[in-house]
Design an enzyme around this catalytic site. Structure first.
Site, PDB file in Angstrom:
ATOM      1  CD  GLU A  42      -2.577  -6.602   5.228  1.00  0.00           C
ATOM      2  OE1 GLU A  42      -3.254  -5.568   5.367  1.00  0.00           O
ATOM      3  OE2 GLU A  42      -1.770  -6.744   4.279  1.00  0.00           O
TER       4      GLU A  42
ATOM      5  CB  CYS B 201      -0.988  -0.034   1.156  1.00  0.00           C
ATOM      6  SG  CYS B 201      -2.418   1.047   0.904  1.00  0.00           S
TER       7      CYS B 201
ATOM      8  CG  HIS C 107      -4.172  -3.887   2.685  1.00  0.00           C
ATOM      9  ND1 HIS C 107      -3.345  -3.450   3.691  1.00  0.00           N
ATOM     10  CD2 HIS C 107      -4.665  -2.772   2.089  1.00  0.00           C
ATOM     11  CE1 HIS C 107      -3.349  -2.122   3.716  1.00  0.00           C
ATOM     12  NE2 HIS C 107      -4.139  -1.694   2.757  1.00  0.00           N
TER      13      HIS C 107
ATOM     14  CD  GLN D 249       0.335   5.152  -2.332  1.00  0.00           C
ATOM     15  OE1 GLN D 249       0.596   6.033  -1.492  1.00  0.00           O
ATOM     16  NE2 GLN D 249      -0.907   4.756  -2.562  1.00  0.00           N
TER      17      GLN D 249
END
Length: 366
Positions: free
Chosen positions: A333, A246, A331, A250
């Site tokens: 996870e 995330c 994500h 970037q």
């Protein structure tokens, strides 16, 4: 007790107040996940945002002690169609209302969340404020048009000091820009020896921990607001395997010379399809971000695009052409969300093992 949400475009929504009594302002966003409200409201990436949940009934399975993604939720407010007052689940320990009260987060229920979501989709993310019904709504809307919010979210949600979660596997330094607990759980699950460090720890200090790999966490806000982090990543890229998630994705991209821009209303939910352009595989992913890496800006960098969003074609993953560095915008996870992308953690561990083997071979042959 009644409470109103006022948007900067003049829209007003009146509903039932729950949670904390005080009114707060923030960027109003929406999340399309059908479950996982506890993980959503405790995700540090929502710092200073008022989160609208599009699923109509929230709080029905209560709040438990296990599903938090941070100790202190930092969102500015929560908006739901209906807040369940009597949750039913064997793990439930208290209600959504009780949690928001405890964490001093205001909530608003009973409004037309569909209409609010359509406004955001049409006009883009808007600033909003919770107010009592006796306030002048027109004045509030006018004030919001010129109001600016702090840009130090990463500083506020990052750990203030490094800490260690011992393990017998490879040593991973997780740079915390607002890390979700789910990331740490995935590393520990695989036996990693984890050091979690503040967002502004220098590259020299990080390397002094002798890591086998580095993880760059998720986090809130505009990636250009953490310039020191970009410089640190720029130094680390050639040193060790790196996996970014995330905001971490970037930062890797910006460190390599790419640029980022703000999305109209962001990607937030647990149902976003992402395509691996190398294999054609499509994963359903959990996402929470308001910025994206500009595809055209990657042309002159050492990064190649690995993943794209099916819905709008935006960049969802990159890999370095020279070094063992890769990242994704979503994500893996899965906290909350589908587990389709979870094997990316296994890939990171494989890359660390391969890198360690190569370093030993070089040392032996030297």
């Amino acid at each position: 007790m009644k409470r109103a949400l006022v948007l900067e475009d003049g829209s007003v929504f009146i509903g039932e107040a729950f949670g904390a009594k005080e009114g707060r302002a923030g960027e109003v966003v929406f999340n399309t996940g059908m479950t996982g409200y506890q993980e959503i409201l405790s995700d540090p990436s929502y710092c200073d945002q008022i989160v609208t949940l599009t699923y109509p009934l929230i709080g029905n399975y209560g709040i438990n002690r296990d599903d938090f993604e941070s100790i202190h939720p930092s969102l500015a407010g929560l908006i739901v169609k209906e807040a369940a007052a009597a949750p039913s689940h064997w793990r439930s320990e208290n209600t959504l209302h009780e949690l928001l009260q405890e964490k001093n987060i205001p909530g608003l229920a009973g409004i037309d969340t569909r209409r609010l979501t359509k406004i955001i989709r049409a006009h883009g993310t808007l600033k909003g404020r919770f107010v009592s019904l006796d306030e002048d709504m027109e004045v509030t809307a006018a004030e919001l048009t010129t109001q600016t919010f702090p840009r130090d979210q990463v500083c506020r949600v990052s750990t203030q000091g490094a800490y260690h979660a011992p393990g017998v596997g490879p040593r991973v330094v997780l740079i915390d820009y607002g890390a979700k607990h789910g990331i740490i759980r995935q590393l520990i699950k695989r036996g990693a020896d984890v050091y979690v460090v503040p967002y502004d720890m220098s590259a020299k200090e990080i390397l002094s921990l002798k890591p086998d790999g580095i993880m760059l966490s998720n986090g809130p806000g505009d990636p250009t607001d953490v310039g020191e982090a970009i410089e640190t990543v720029k130094t680390l890229i050639s040193k060790l395997p790196i996996f970014g998630i995330c905001l971490g994705h970037q930062l890797i991209s910006l460190a390599c010379g790419a640029t980022a821009s703000k999305l109209k209303f962001g990607h937030r939910g647990s149902n976003h399809p992402v395509k691996d352009v190398r294999t054609g595989r499509v994963d359903i992913t959990a996402q929470n971000h308001g910025y994206t890496i500009d595809e055209s800006s990657l042309a002159g960098t050492d990064l190649s695009i690995t993943h794209v969003a099916i819905n709008d074609g935006t960049v969802e993953g990159v890999a370095h052409k020279k070094y063992p560095v890769f990242s994704v915008q979503y994500h893996p996870e899965a906290s909350p969300g589908p587990e389709d992308a979870n094997p990316l953690f296994d890939r990171f561990f494989e890359i660390m093992e391969k890198s360690e083997t190569e370093r030993k071979e070089l040392s032996t042959n030297a």
